[in-house]
Design a protein around this motif. Structure first.
Motif, PDB file in Angstrom:
ATOM      1  N   THR A 142      -1.855 -15.919   4.958  1.00  0.00           N
ATOM      2  CA  THR A 142      -2.904 -16.658   4.236  1.00  0.00           C
ATOM      3  C   THR A 142      -3.842 -15.713   3.488  1.00  0.00           C
ATOM      4  O   THR A 142      -4.346 -16.049   2.409  1.00  0.00           O
ATOM      5  N   PHE A 143      -4.079 -14.527   4.042  1.00  0.00           N
ATOM      6  CA  PHE A 143      -4.934 -13.550   3.359  1.00  0.00           C
ATOM      7  C   PHE A 143      -4.198 -12.851   2.208  1.00  0.00           C
ATOM      8  O   PHE A 143      -4.794 -12.538   1.171  1.00  0.00           O
ATOM      9  N   ILE A 144      -2.898 -12.610   2.417  1.00  0.00           N
ATOM     10  CA  ILE A 144      -2.098 -11.977   1.354  1.00  0.00           C
ATOM     11  C   ILE A 144      -2.011 -12.897   0.144  1.00  0.00           C
ATOM     12  O   ILE A 144      -2.057 -12.439  -1.015  1.00  0.00           O
ATOM     13  N   ASP A 145      -1.897 -14.199   0.380  1.00  0.00           N
ATOM     14  CA  ASP A 145      -1.825 -15.149  -0.735  1.00  0.00           C
ATOM     15  C   ASP A 145      -3.111 -15.133  -1.565  1.00  0.00           C
ATOM     16  O   ASP A 145      -3.096 -15.496  -2.748  1.00  0.00           O
ATOM     17  N   ASP A 146      -4.201 -14.712  -0.982  1.00  0.00           N
ATOM     18  CA  ASP A 146      -5.507 -14.710  -1.659  1.00  0.00           C
ATOM     19  C   ASP A 146      -5.905 -13.299  -2.116  1.00  0.00           C
ATOM     20  O   ASP A 146      -7.077 -13.005  -2.309  1.00  0.00           O
ATOM     21  N   TYR A 147      -4.887 -12.448  -2.317  1.00  0.00           N
ATOM     22  CA  TYR A 147      -5.155 -11.028  -2.622  1.00  0.00           C
ATOM     23  C   TYR A 147      -5.869 -10.836  -3.957  1.00  0.00           C
ATOM     24  O   TYR A 147      -6.606  -9.866  -4.154  1.00  0.00           O
ATOM     25  N   ASP A 148      -5.629 -11.775  -4.930  1.00  0.00           N
ATOM     26  CA  ASP A 148      -6.149 -11.573  -6.284  1.00  0.00           C
ATOM     27  C   ASP A 148      -7.554 -12.119  -6.462  1.00  0.00           C
ATOM     28  O   ASP A 148      -8.112 -12.069  -7.560  1.00  0.00           O
ATOM     29  N   SER A 149      -8.164 -12.661  -5.404  1.00  0.00           N
ATOM     30  CA  SER A 149      -9.559 -13.097  -5.505  1.00  0.00           C
ATOM     31  C   SER A 149     -10.453 -11.975  -4.988  1.00  0.00           C
ATOM     32  O   SER A 149     -10.017 -11.103  -4.234  1.00  0.00           O
ATOM     33  N   VAL A 150     -11.710 -12.047  -5.382  1.00  0.00           N
ATOM     34  CA  VAL A 150     -12.639 -10.990  -4.976  1.00  0.00           C
ATOM     35  C   VAL A 150     -12.810 -10.976  -3.461  1.00  0.00           C
ATOM     36  O   VAL A 150     -12.704  -9.936  -2.806  1.00  0.00           O
ATOM     37  N   SER A 151     -13.077 -12.158  -2.892  1.00  0.00           N
ATOM     38  CA  SER A 151     -13.308 -12.229  -1.443  1.00  0.00           C
ATOM     39  C   SER A 151     -12.039 -11.891  -0.674  1.00  0.00           C
ATOM     40  O   SER A 151     -12.081 -11.220   0.367  1.00  0.00           O
ATOM     41  N   GLY A 152     -10.872 -12.345  -1.217  1.00  0.00           N
ATOM     42  CA  GLY A 152      -9.614 -12.084  -0.537  1.00  0.00           C
ATOM     43  C   GLY A 152      -9.282 -10.610  -0.511  1.00  0.00           C
ATOM     44  O   GLY A 152      -8.867 -10.063   0.519  1.00  0.00           O
ATOM     45  N   SER A 153      -9.457  -9.951  -1.633  1.00  0.00           N
ATOM     46  CA  SER A 153      -9.135  -8.525  -1.702  1.00  0.00           C
ATOM     47  C   SER A 153     -10.074  -7.709  -0.829  1.00  0.00           C
ATOM     48  O   SER A 153      -9.668  -6.738  -0.187  1.00  0.00           O
ATOM     49  N   ILE A 154     -11.357  -8.135  -0.810  1.00  0.00           N
ATOM     50  CA  ILE A 154     -12.320  -7.426   0.043  1.00  0.00           C
ATOM     51  C   ILE A 154     -11.909  -7.531   1.514  1.00  0.00           C
ATOM     52  O   ILE A 154     -11.954  -6.546   2.270  1.00  0.00           O
ATOM     53  N   PHE A 155     -11.481  -8.703   1.903  1.00  0.00           N
ATOM     54  CA  PHE A 155     -11.104  -8.929   3.303  1.00  0.00           C
ATOM     55  C   PHE A 155      -9.890  -8.077   3.667  1.00  0.00           C
ATOM     56  O   PHE A 155      -9.867  -7.428   4.715  1.00  0.00           O
ATOM     57  N   ILE A 156      -8.867  -8.067   2.759  1.00  0.00           N
ATOM     58  CA  ILE A 156      -7.651  -7.293   3.026  1.00  0.00           C
ATOM     59  C   ILE A 156      -7.964  -5.806   3.092  1.00  0.00           C
ATOM     60  O   ILE A 156      -7.517  -5.093   3.994  1.00  0.00           O
ATOM     61  N   GLU A 157      -8.755  -5.337   2.133  1.00  0.00           N
ATOM     62  CA  GLU A 157      -9.086  -3.912   2.093  1.00  0.00           C
ATOM     63  C   GLU A 157      -9.910  -3.496   3.317  1.00  0.00           C
ATOM     64  O   GLU A 157      -9.747  -2.392   3.847  1.00  0.00           O
ATOM     65  N   THR A 158     -10.763  -4.409   3.785  1.00  0.00           N
ATOM     66  CA  THR A 158     -11.565  -4.119   4.989  1.00  0.00           C
ATOM     67  C   THR A 158     -10.664  -3.943   6.205  1.00  0.00           C
ATOM     68  O   THR A 158     -10.866  -3.033   7.021  1.00  0.00           O
ATOM     69  N   ILE A 159      -9.650  -4.818   6.308  1.00  0.00           N
ATOM     70  CA  ILE A 159      -8.728  -4.721   7.448  1.00  0.00           C
ATOM     71  C   ILE A 159      -7.951  -3.409   7.392  1.00  0.00           C
ATOM     72  O   ILE A 159      -7.785  -2.719   8.406  1.00  0.00           O
ATOM     73  N   VAL A 160      -7.478  -3.045   6.205  1.00  0.00           N
ATOM     74  CA  VAL A 160      -6.696  -1.806   6.060  1.00  0.00           C
ATOM     75  C   VAL A 160      -7.553  -0.603   6.422  1.00  0.00           C
ATOM     76  O   VAL A 160      -7.119   0.302   7.165  1.00  0.00           O
ATOM     77  N   LYS A 161      -8.786  -0.539   5.891  1.00  0.00           N
ATOM     78  CA  LYS A 161      -9.673   0.585   6.187  1.00  0.00           C
ATOM     79  C   LYS A 161     -10.029   0.633   7.673  1.00  0.00           C
ATOM     80  O   LYS A 161     -10.107   1.711   8.272  1.00  0.00           O
ATOM     81  N   MET A 162     -10.200  -0.559   8.284  1.00  0.00           N
ATOM     82  CA  MET A 162     -10.521  -0.610   9.708  1.00  0.00           C
ATOM     83  C   MET A 162      -9.350  -0.087  10.533  1.00  0.00           C
ATOM     84  O   MET A 162      -9.521   0.659  11.498  1.00  0.00           O
ATOM     85  N   GLY A 163      -8.129  -0.456  10.129  1.00  0.00           N
ATOM     86  CA  GLY A 163      -6.949   0.026  10.814  1.00  0.00           C
ATOM     87  C   GLY A 163      -6.814   1.532  10.709  1.00  0.00           C
ATOM     88  O   GLY A 163      -6.477   2.214  11.686  1.00  0.00           O
ATOM     89  N   GLN A 164      -7.054   2.055   9.504  1.00  0.00           N
ATOM     90  CA  GLN A 164      -6.980   3.505   9.307  1.00  0.00           C
ATOM     91  C   GLN A 164      -8.023   4.219  10.158  1.00  0.00           C
ATOM     92  O   GLN A 164      -7.747   5.268  10.743  1.00  0.00           O
TER      93      GLN A 164
END
Length: 671
Positions: free
Chosen positions: A593-615
């Motif tokens: 559900t988050f990947i489908d929303d990758y091209d929105s501002v809020s969606g991309s922020i959420f995905i990038e936050t998860i990736v940075k948190m994982g790193q």
């Protein structure tokens, strides 16, 4: 077969008295007749002795017949001293020479002599005279005479009649009086008390008053105490059978009896009533986290509060651990009924303080109506239960009314439950595999095993159709173990073909928390010679809903063994940085559900936050559901580690995966 005749107390007493009376009577009769015989014998002996003595004196004193008249005074003296002699006379066989009775001028013949075979009394009764020879010398001549005693029959039998009267008085009337007295005493002091005791023993009513006899009073007192104790125990047992011991509410038996009466009355009067099935939400969590003693105390308080909240003519029963049935009658409208339901839910939803623990709990209520939704307790229970589960399905903390559509859905669920269990026995389940691709190298580095149900009649059935039900009813434990075994078996096949990848296995929370799972899973890997670092376990965030030591210990033990742990569907459930920091998690999987929303501002922020948190937490991040090239390029640009989705491959069979893997390997090598 002869029946044994049992005597009543009255008959027994009467029989004893009759026997006693007869024994006494015959004893007294024997004594009477013996005394009469002895008396008669004494009379005869006395008269005979007097006769002998008189005859002796005559023999000695008489000199001539001219002097015989001179002996009359002696005869008169004898008669005056002896009541049993009437007359004395002497005769020579022809005439009477001298007599004490001038009227006695005839010789009375002797009808019976002494020494006969008759008894003394019979002899005395039948003999009239006693005579004896008197011989006296007159010169050289011996003159034979007869001395005769005439017995006085009237005096004799008057004497005996007087004794008979005394006997009848003493030994006739007196025993009868004694018999009546004894009967009265025994009847009033033994028979009647025993009858009252018998009646009391039979119906336990009309407790008899204290008895006079100590022994009977002891029995009566003991019976009163015993029956009182039995009555108390009977009442207690009656209540125990119909009352729930923990909550003091009616139990299922009490509900059955109440519903039976209510349905009969409502059917006769054509009345409706509401049947509510109430279940506490997440009550199991209270028991598991705080202990059953806290849960029991909470149930007591909720039971008391809800019972107090209801009206006087409403009914409540506890029919299960945290399940209650409430019957509501006499409501004017559906609005009034809903107000009653809201009032119940409001009182339950308060903050409960149990042993210093503050507990907030909600309730789900299913509602069915008589007779529209059921005309028996069974149908009302079933349909209100269905409605209650629909309320839970809708998000809990709410109520739901039963409908036929809902019933059909439940019946379909029951059929599904039966068929999915049968499918395991019939080997209708298969594993499909979806590749995990490294976004940096483009290689297939892993695969996720996904279950499919291949029905002979319905074809491929996706997990969304049955996994939720399997988790709900616990079948997921058995089904999940089959998935684990089949995944390990497939891994061994691929390893022989030089397909060296990590295989991810989805493990449900109930399966992971099942007794002995860790031990069995480790044994499964060891027995098949599989290296733990080639196995990845995917869990959902439900594991962290109960953040306790046991959950942590299970995951830590698996992690220490070498198995990696992935957190699936991250961000869709109970998200918290606390468990990410404390629990041994290796991989974060971003939900589709988050990947489908990758091209929105809020969606991309959420995905990038998860990736940075994982790193930051040194975890690999895997994106699920990538279907577009743009999505894959975006994920590469933000440093996501791995990706899986239809862009690379949909879930495919094991053979198809082998082909895909080898083709992809050749392509990468060629590059």
């Amino acid at each position: 077969m002869l029946k044994r005749v049992l005597l009543t107390v009255q008959r027994f007493i009467f029989l004893i008295i009759v026997i006693f009376f007869n024994v006494a009577f015959f004893s007294f009769a024997y004594y009477y007749f013996d005394q009469r015989e002895n008396t008669a014998s004494a009379i005869l002996k006395a008269v005979n002795y007097q006769l002998l003595e008189t005859s002796y004196h005559l023999s000695e004193d008489l000199v001539s017949l001219e002097d015989i008249a001179s002996i009359r005074p002696m005869f008169n003296r004898i008669i005056s001293n002896d009541d049993f002699i009437k007359t004395i006379y002497i005769h020579d066989g022809k005439e009477i020479l001298v007599t004490t009775d001038s009227h006695q001028n005839k010789i009375i013949p002797t009808n019976l002599r002494l020494g006969n075979d008759l008894s003394a009394y019979d002899t005395l009764e039948k003999i009239e005279v006693i005579e004896r020879d008197v011989n006296f010398r007159e010169g050289e001549n011996i003159t034979p005479l007869k001395l005769v005693f005439v017995l006085d029959k009237n005096s004799t039998f008057l004497y005996f009649n007087e004794n008979t009267s005394k006997f009848l008085l003493y030994f006739g009337i007196a025993p009868v009086f004694i018999f009546i007295l004894i009967w009265f005493l025994l009847h009033n002091y033994i028979s009647k008390p025993l009858q009252r005791l018998h009646k009391f023993a039979y119906n336990h009513k009309d407790t008899p008053k204290a008895f006079t006899l100590k022994e009977l009073e002891t029995i009566r007192h003991s019976m009163v105490k015993t029956f009182k104790r039995l009555e108390d125990e009977k009442k207690e047992l009656f209540e125990m059978l119909r009352k729930d011991l923990l909550s003091s509410l009616a139990n299922r038996k009490g509900l059955e009896e109440y519903a039976e009466r209510l349905i009969a009355t409502s059917s006769r009067e054509h009345k409706e009533f509401a049947f509510l099935f109430l279940d506490l939400d997440n009550f199991k969590t209270v028991n598991d986290s705080l202990g059953h003693n806290i849960g029991d105390e909470l149930l007591k308080k909720i039971s008391f509060t809800v019972n107090k909240t209801l009206r006087a003519n409403d009914f409540i029963a506890r029919v299960g651990g945290d399940e209650f049935v409430i019957i509501v009658e006499n409501y004017n409208s559906l609005v009034e009924l809903i107000k009653i339901i809201d009032r119940i839910r409001k009182h339950i939803a308060q903050t409960w303080l149990i042993h210093t623990h503050s507990i907030n709990i909600e309730s789900s209520i299913g509602i069915a109506f008589y007779p529209k939704d059921g005309d028996s307790l069974i149908s009302l229970m079933k349909n209100s239960d269905i409605a209650m589960y629909e309320a839970k399905r809708g998000g809990r903390a709410r109520y739901h009314f039963f409908t036929e559509e809902l019933n059909k859905r439940v019946q379909d669920t029951i059929a599904l439950d039966k068929n999915m269990r049968k499918a395991l026995l019939n080997k209708e389940y298969q594993l499909y595999y979806q590749p995990k691709v490294s976004l940096k190298s483009g290689k297939i580095v892993g695969v996720e095993a996904l279950i499919r149900w291949i029905s002979p009649t319905k074809g491929v059935i996706l997990p969304d159709t049955f996994i939720g039900l399997a988790e709900e009813n616990g079948f997921v434990v058995k089904l999940g173990w089959w998935v684990a075994q089949e995944s390990i078996r497939q891994y061994k096949v691929w390893r022989k073909k030089n397909i060296d990848i990590v295989i991810s296995i989805n493990i449900a929370a109930k399966q992971l928390l099942a007794e002995g799972f860790v031990t069995d899973f480790k044994r499964l890997l060891e027995e098949n010679g599989v290296e733990p670092n080639k196995i990845d376990i995917e869990i959902t965030e439900y594991m962290f809903f109960q953040h306790n030591d046991r959950n942590f210990q299970i995951l830590q033990e698996l992690h220490d063994f070498g198995v990696t742990i992935s957190l699936d569907d991250f961000g869709t459930g109970y998200s918290s940085l606390t468990y990410l920091k404390s629990f041994p998690i290796d991989n974060l999987k971003i939900d589709k559900t988050f990947i489908d929303d990758y091209d929105s501002v809020s969606g991309s922020i959420f995905i990038e936050t998860i990736v940075k948190m994982g790193q930051t937490l040194k975890m690999k991040v895997v994106a699920e559901g990538a279907e577009l090239k743009e999505q894959v390029e975006y994920l590469k640009s933000i440093g996501c580690d791995q990706c899986q989705g239809y862009y690379f491959s949909k879930p495919i069979k094991a053979d198809d995966f082998e082909t895909l893997f080898l083709q992809q390997k050749q392509t990468v090598n060629a590059i």
